[in-house]
Design a protein around this motif. Structure first.
Motif, PDB file in Angstrom:
ATOM      1  N   GLY A 271       0.766  -1.143  -0.089  1.00 61.41           N
ATOM      2  CA  GLY A 271      -0.050   0.127  -0.071  1.00 61.41           C
ATOM      3  C   GLY A 271       0.820   1.150  -0.176  1.00 61.41           C
ATOM      4  N   VAL A 272       1.935   1.224   0.746  1.00 58.71           N
ATOM      5  CA  VAL A 272       2.862   2.359   0.827  1.00 58.71           C
ATOM      6  C   VAL A 272       3.582   2.592  -0.614  1.00 58.71           C
ATOM      7  CG1 VAL A 272       5.155   3.186   1.669  1.00 58.71           C
ATOM      8  CG2 VAL A 272       3.309   2.106   3.217  1.00 58.71           C
ATOM      9  N   GLN A 273       3.875   1.363  -1.423  1.00 56.42           N
ATOM     10  CA  GLN A 273       4.377   1.475  -2.755  1.00 56.42           C
ATOM     11  C   GLN A 273       3.355   2.048  -3.616  1.00 56.42           C
ATOM     12  OE1 GLN A 273       5.787  -2.604  -3.348  1.00 56.42           O
ATOM     13  NE2 GLN A 273       7.725  -1.614  -3.480  1.00 56.42           N
ATOM     14  N   TYR A 274       2.088   1.671  -3.555  1.00 59.32           N
ATOM     15  CA  TYR A 274       1.154   2.119  -4.435  1.00 59.32           C
ATOM     16  C   TYR A 274       0.930   3.578  -4.267  1.00 59.32           C
ATOM     17  CZ  TYR A 274      -3.384   2.411  -7.101  1.00 59.32           C
ATOM     18  OH  TYR A 274      -4.295   2.544  -7.965  1.00 59.32           O
ATOM     19  N   ALA A 275       0.625   3.927  -3.080  1.00 56.01           N
ATOM     20  CA  ALA A 275       0.441   5.384  -2.743  1.00 56.01           C
ATOM     21  C   ALA A 275       1.447   6.293  -3.263  1.00 56.01           C
ATOM     22  CB  ALA A 275      -0.127   5.495  -1.300  1.00 56.01           C
ATOM     23  N   TRP A 276       2.585   5.871  -2.830  1.00 53.40           N
ATOM     24  CA  TRP A 276       4.042   6.967  -3.202  1.00 53.40           C
ATOM     25  C   TRP A 276       4.139   6.841  -4.708  1.00 53.40           C
ATOM     26  CZ3 TRP A 276       6.952   9.214   0.260  1.00 53.40           C
ATOM     27  CH2 TRP A 276       7.900   9.841   0.092  1.00 53.40           C
ATOM     28  N   ARG A 277       3.896   6.064  -5.582  1.00 50.52           N
ATOM     29  CA  ARG A 277       4.227   5.756  -7.153  1.00 50.52           C
ATOM     30  C   ARG A 277       2.789   6.761  -7.600  1.00 50.52           C
ATOM     31  NH1 ARG A 277       9.191   4.275  -6.613  1.00 50.52           N
ATOM     32  NH2 ARG A 277       9.629   2.467  -5.707  1.00 50.52           N
ATOM     33  N   HIS A 278       1.775   6.480  -7.109  1.00 52.27           N
ATOM     34  CA  HIS A 278       0.542   7.395  -7.822  1.00 52.27           C
ATOM     35  C   HIS A 278       0.150   8.707  -7.301  1.00 52.27           C
ATOM     36  CE1 HIS A 278      -0.074   3.079  -9.006  1.00 52.27           C
ATOM     37  NE2 HIS A 278      -0.487   3.599 -10.115  1.00 52.27           N
ATOM     38  N   SER A 279       0.930   9.084  -6.333  1.00 49.60           N
ATOM     39  CA  SER A 279       0.800  10.412  -5.647  1.00 49.60           C
ATOM     40  C   SER A 279       1.919  11.309  -5.282  1.00 49.60           C
ATOM     41  CB  SER A 279      -0.266  10.179  -4.224  1.00 49.60           C
ATOM     42  OG  SER A 279       0.626   9.692  -3.358  1.00 49.60           O
ATOM     43  N   VAL A 280       2.983  10.622  -4.779  1.00 50.06           N
ATOM     44  CA  VAL A 280       4.108  11.652  -4.401  1.00 50.06           C
ATOM     45  C   VAL A 280       5.055  11.750  -5.596  1.00 50.06           C
ATOM     46  CG1 VAL A 280       6.113  11.715  -2.881  1.00 50.06           C
ATOM     47  CG2 VAL A 280       3.833  10.860  -2.108  1.00 50.06           C
ATOM     48  N   GLU A 281       5.443  10.870  -6.265  1.00 50.71           N
ATOM     49  CA  GLU A 281       6.460  10.742  -7.514  1.00 50.71           C
ATOM     50  C   GLU A 281       5.682  11.835  -8.512  1.00 50.71           C
ATOM     51  OE1 GLU A 281       7.196   7.000  -9.062  1.00 50.71           O
ATOM     52  OE2 GLU A 281       8.742   6.440  -7.513  1.00 50.71           O
ATOM     53  N   PRO A 282       4.534  11.877  -9.001  1.00 49.64           N
ATOM     54  CA  PRO A 282       3.935  12.563  -9.934  1.00 49.64           C
ATOM     55  C   PRO A 282       3.750  14.234  -9.392  1.00 49.64           C
ATOM     56  CG  PRO A 282       2.308  11.192  -9.528  1.00 49.64           C
ATOM     57  CD  PRO A 282       3.462  10.640  -8.492  1.00 49.64           C
ATOM     58  N   ASN A 283       4.141  14.270  -7.963  1.00 49.15           N
ATOM     59  CA  ASN A 283       3.955  15.888  -7.381  1.00 49.15           C
ATOM     60  C   ASN A 283       2.342  15.970  -6.999  1.00 49.15           C
ATOM     61  OD1 ASN A 283       6.613  16.099  -7.107  1.00 49.15           O
ATOM     62  ND2 ASN A 283       6.678  17.137  -9.131  1.00 49.15           N
ATOM     63  N   PHE A 284       1.548  14.897  -7.081  1.00 48.31           N
ATOM     64  CA  PHE A 284       0.206  14.921  -6.699  1.00 48.31           C
ATOM     65  C   PHE A 284      -0.026  15.241  -5.241  1.00 48.31           C
ATOM     66  CE2 PHE A 284      -4.209  13.081  -6.501  1.00 48.31           C
ATOM     67  CZ  PHE A 284      -4.708  14.066  -7.265  1.00 48.31           C
ATOM     68  N   LEU A 285       0.874  14.592  -4.537  1.00 40.85           N
ATOM     69  CA  LEU A 285       0.746  14.875  -3.007  1.00 40.85           C
ATOM     70  C   LEU A 285       2.165  15.183  -2.445  1.00 40.85           C
ATOM     71  CD1 LEU A 285      -0.977  14.368  -0.427  1.00 40.85           C
ATOM     72  CD2 LEU A 285      -0.158  12.128  -0.519  1.00 40.85           C
ATOM     73  N   ASN A 286       1.880  16.070  -1.185  1.00 42.79           N
ATOM     74  CA  ASN A 286       3.239  16.450  -0.741  1.00 42.79           C
ATOM     75  C   ASN A 286       3.257  15.772   0.957  1.00 42.79           C
ATOM     76  OD1 ASN A 286       5.920  17.274   0.067  1.00 42.79           O
ATOM     77  ND2 ASN A 286       4.969  19.422   0.222  1.00 42.79           N
ATOM     78  N   PRO A 287       3.674  14.677   1.096  1.00 37.31           N
ATOM     79  CA  PRO A 287       3.268  14.031   2.657  1.00 37.31           C
ATOM     80  C   PRO A 287       4.121  14.871   3.768  1.00 37.31           C
ATOM     81  CG  PRO A 287       4.645  12.719   1.259  1.00 37.31           C
ATOM     82  CD  PRO A 287       4.482  13.869   0.360  1.00 37.31           C
ATOM     83  N   SER A 288       3.723  14.716   4.846  1.00 32.15           N
ATOM     84  CA  SER A 288       4.431  15.353   5.949  1.00 32.15           C
ATOM     85  C   SER A 288       5.410  14.659   6.172  1.00 32.15           C
ATOM     86  CB  SER A 288       3.384  15.352   7.089  1.00 32.15           C
ATOM     87  OG  SER A 288       3.077  13.973   7.219  1.00 32.15           O
ATOM     88  N   ASP A 289       6.528  15.311   7.094  1.00 28.66           N
ATOM     89  CA  ASP A 289       7.807  14.297   7.703  1.00 28.66           C
ATOM     90  C   ASP A 289       7.177  13.116   8.542  1.00 28.66           C
ATOM     91  OD1 ASP A 289       8.719  16.553   6.521  1.00 28.66           O
ATOM     92  OD2 ASP A 289       9.425  17.655   8.414  1.00 28.66           O
ATOM     93  N   GLY A 290       6.233  13.034   9.298  1.00 29.35           N
ATOM     94  CA  GLY A 290       5.864  12.140  10.150  1.00 29.35           C
ATOM     95  C   GLY A 290       5.410  10.786   8.957  1.00 29.35           C
ATOM     96  N   THR A 291       4.781  11.192   8.008  1.00 27.86           N
ATOM     97  CA  THR A 291       4.180  10.025   6.967  1.00 27.86           C
ATOM     98  C   THR A 291       5.537   9.581   6.310  1.00 27.86           C
ATOM     99  OG1 THR A 291       2.076  11.361   6.770  1.00 27.86           O
ATOM    100  CG2 THR A 291       2.800   9.703   5.078  1.00 27.86           C
ATOM    101  N   CYS A 292       6.322  10.360   5.940  1.00 29.18           N
ATOM    102  CA  CYS A 292       7.610  10.019   5.316  1.00 29.18           C
ATOM    103  C   CYS A 292       8.358   9.042   6.315  1.00 29.18           C
ATOM    104  CB  CYS A 292       8.412  11.167   4.981  1.00 29.18           C
ATOM    105  SG  CYS A 292       7.903  12.238   3.529  1.00 29.18           S
ATOM    106  N   LEU A 293       8.574   9.482   7.599  1.00 32.42           N
ATOM    107  CA  LEU A 293       9.158   8.504   8.223  1.00 32.42           C
ATOM    108  C   LEU A 293       8.617   7.198   8.539  1.00 32.42           C
ATOM    109  CD1 LEU A 293      11.723   8.290  10.713  1.00 32.42           C
ATOM    110  CD2 LEU A 293      10.346   9.289  12.274  1.00 32.42           C
ATOM    111  N   LEU A 294       7.297   7.063   8.520  1.00 32.70           N
ATOM    112  CA  LEU A 294       6.590   5.766   8.840  1.00 32.70           C
ATOM    113  C   LEU A 294       6.547   5.024   7.480  1.00 32.70           C
ATOM    114  CD1 LEU A 294       3.390   7.049  10.342  1.00 32.70           C
ATOM    115  CD2 LEU A 294       4.940   5.782  11.526  1.00 32.70           C
ATOM    116  N   ALA A 295       6.869   5.774   6.515  1.00 36.62           N
ATOM    117  CA  ALA A 295       7.154   5.061   5.167  1.00 36.62           C
ATOM    118  C   ALA A 295       8.450   4.380   5.006  1.00 36.62           C
ATOM    119  CB  ALA A 295       6.857   5.813   3.794  1.00 36.62           C
TER     120      ALA A 295
END
Length: 501
Positions: free
Chosen positions: A336-360
């Motif tokens: 689930g982390v991979q899917y959400a990161w590939r489809h939202s963070v990589e295309p700059n569709f989402l900018n996650p918080s520092d806490g979410t990045c640490l959990l990932a």
């Protein structure tokens, strides 16, 4: 009757400003009070005009009530003969004429222009509507009932339907039941019991529901769930070979979600997607929001299935993507982390918080996803985040699980250069990996990497890395402490210069 005197000075007016209003009100109520008592008077000695306050004149015993000589004699005569004073003749005559005269005829109430979109809500407005219903055409009444049903005004719909059936003498038709069902879509006034009663009444009268009735009933059941009635309507739908429209399918999906029938929901959703790809986006968001706490793998399977029919990569809203990323990282569900990161963070569709990045990052450390861990480090580095020990340890664990021992040693050297000490607790994954190999190949490979880093690249190698190799060799291959000391003495030149054996 004597009254007590009290003085009103400047202190009185300061502490009780309303005394001025009291004095003026007293003059207003007693209009026969001498006006001369409040006029300026001339001081004979100084020749100046003196002013006396109203309050002082009222409390003074020198205030004289002014009466004319004629009025005084008339009052004395009345008192001697005990005759009440005469009333004003003009007022009496006017009052007598007012009582005997007939009021003019009142104008009939003017009916405002009919507006079907304006639906009354209060009981007063409803009573006013019933008063003028006799003059309203039948088409206007039906338009008003439909407008009230669309707004969820259940009471007004009941009033209009009862008036049409009782006063206007209309026979109950399917249109009346459709309006009543549509009115039950109100979250405050509607209920599933009303729907059950309407369906039973239609069955008693031999009426068969049409597609509009079923879709309106499904819309109401999505707000007021009733599994038995929903199953009965679906059975009627199949028997009569009727097909739901897009809005009806959406209502059915919402009914299944409200009834917690998630397997049936997923099956029906995948069934209608090839024929109705224009589903509202909130259906997918709602499904992910409800199913994610229950089963993250089920949500991921749903998203993979949806990509076959909906090629748009941005299927969900940014809020749902953020929820998917954080929930999957918290539960260490790395797909689930991979899917959400590939489809939202990589295309700059989402900018996650520092806490979410640490959990990932922790999820990547457990799954051994070194590529995603490096990408997370890149995102944090672009924000100028100060990396702490736990950031480096999670990155090291990810590369240890991936088997890239050289990168692990480089990260340890970078930690030493940045002034971050590598703790024993953070090196347990490396020791476990060194002990898991066959023979001494992994330990020898690690020592060769450390030697190349020290000699060729001139890097400062932490002592803890060599200690990890010695610990793994002693624990895995049965060597005693003498073998460990031999390793440390042999490779002491490759350790950090500040480290002591």
């Amino acid at each position: 009757m004597s009254t007590s005197k009290f003085a009103i000075d400047g202190l009185w007016r300061c502490l009780c400003p309303s005394i001025e209003y009291f004095s003026i009100n007293l003059i207003r109520k007693n209009p026969r009070c001498s006006r001369r008592a409040f006029k300026p008077w001339l001081d004979k000695q100084s020749g100046r005009v003196q002013h006396q306050s109203i309050n002082k004149r009222l409390n003074s015993t020198n205030s004289v009530r002014y009466t004319s000589p004629t009025e005084g004699r008339q009052e004395d005569a009345r008192k001697e003969q005990n005759i009440e004073p005469k009333k004003d003749v003009l007022i009496f005559v006017k009052a007598k004429q007012t009582r005997t005269s007939t009021p003019p005829p009142a104008d009939p109430p003017v009916r405002p222009p009919f507006n079907p979109s304006k639906v009354p809500d209060s009981p007063t407005e409803l009573a006013l509507e019933e008063k003028f219903l006799h003059n309203v055409p039948l088409d206007h009444l039906k338009a008003r009932a439909l407008a009230a049903a669309n707004t969820g005004n259940y009471k007004h719909v009941c009033t209009l339907i009862n008036y049409l059936l009782t006063i206007r003498g209309e026979e109950p038709t399917l249109w009346h039941y459709n309006i009543m069902v549509l009115a039950n879509t109100s979250p405050q006034n509607g209920s599933a019991e009303h729907l059950v009663a309407l369906v039973q009444e239609m069955e008693e009268k031999g009426m068969l529901p049409d597609i509009y009735f079923i879709e309106n009933a499904l819309t109401a059941l999505s707000i007021h769930p009733h599994p038995l009635l929903r199953a009965s309507l679906m059975h009627t739908l199949d028997e009569r070979w009727l097909q739901l429209t897009t809005s009806g399918s959406v209502s059915l999906l919402l009914c299944l979600l409200r009834e917690n029938q998630y397997e049936v929901f997923l099956q029906y959703l995948l069934t209608i997607l090839p024929t109705t790809p224009s589903l509202p986006p909130y259906i997918l968001d709602l499904a992910v929001f409800i199913l994610l706490p229950i089963s993250p793998p089920l949500v991921l399977q749903l998203l993979h299935d949806l990509t076959k029919y909906l090629p748009n990569p941005h299927l969900l809203s940014p809020t749902i993507y953020s929820l998917l990323l954080s929930s999957s990282a918290q539960t260490l569900f790395h797909p689930g982390v991979q899917y959400a990161w590939r489809h939202s963070v990589e295309p700059n569709f989402l900018n996650p918080s520092d806490g979410t990045c640490l959990l990932a990052l922790h999820s990547c450390a457990r799954a051994g996803d070194a590529e995603l861990a490096t990408d997370i480090f890149r995102v944090l580095g672009n924000r100028k985040v100060v990396f702490e020990r736990w950031h480096y340890e999670a990155l090291m664990d990810a590369y240890v699980q991936a088997g890239e021992i050289r990168t692990v040693c480089v990260i340890a050297c970078l930690m030493s250069k940045a002034g971050v000490d590598l703790q024993v607790s953070g090196s347990r994954s490396l020791v476990k990996w060194l002990r898991g190999g066959e023979g001494e190949e992994r330990c020898k490979e690690t020592l060769d990497v450390l030697r190349s880093l020290k000699r060729d690249e001139r890097k400062s190698v932490p002592e803890l890395l060599v200690r990890c190799v010695a610990e793994a060799m002693v624990a895995r291959h049965g060597h005693g402490p003498a073998k460990a000391m031999q390793i440390l003495r042999e490779y002491k030149n490759y350790i950090d210069d500040s480290g002591a054996l």
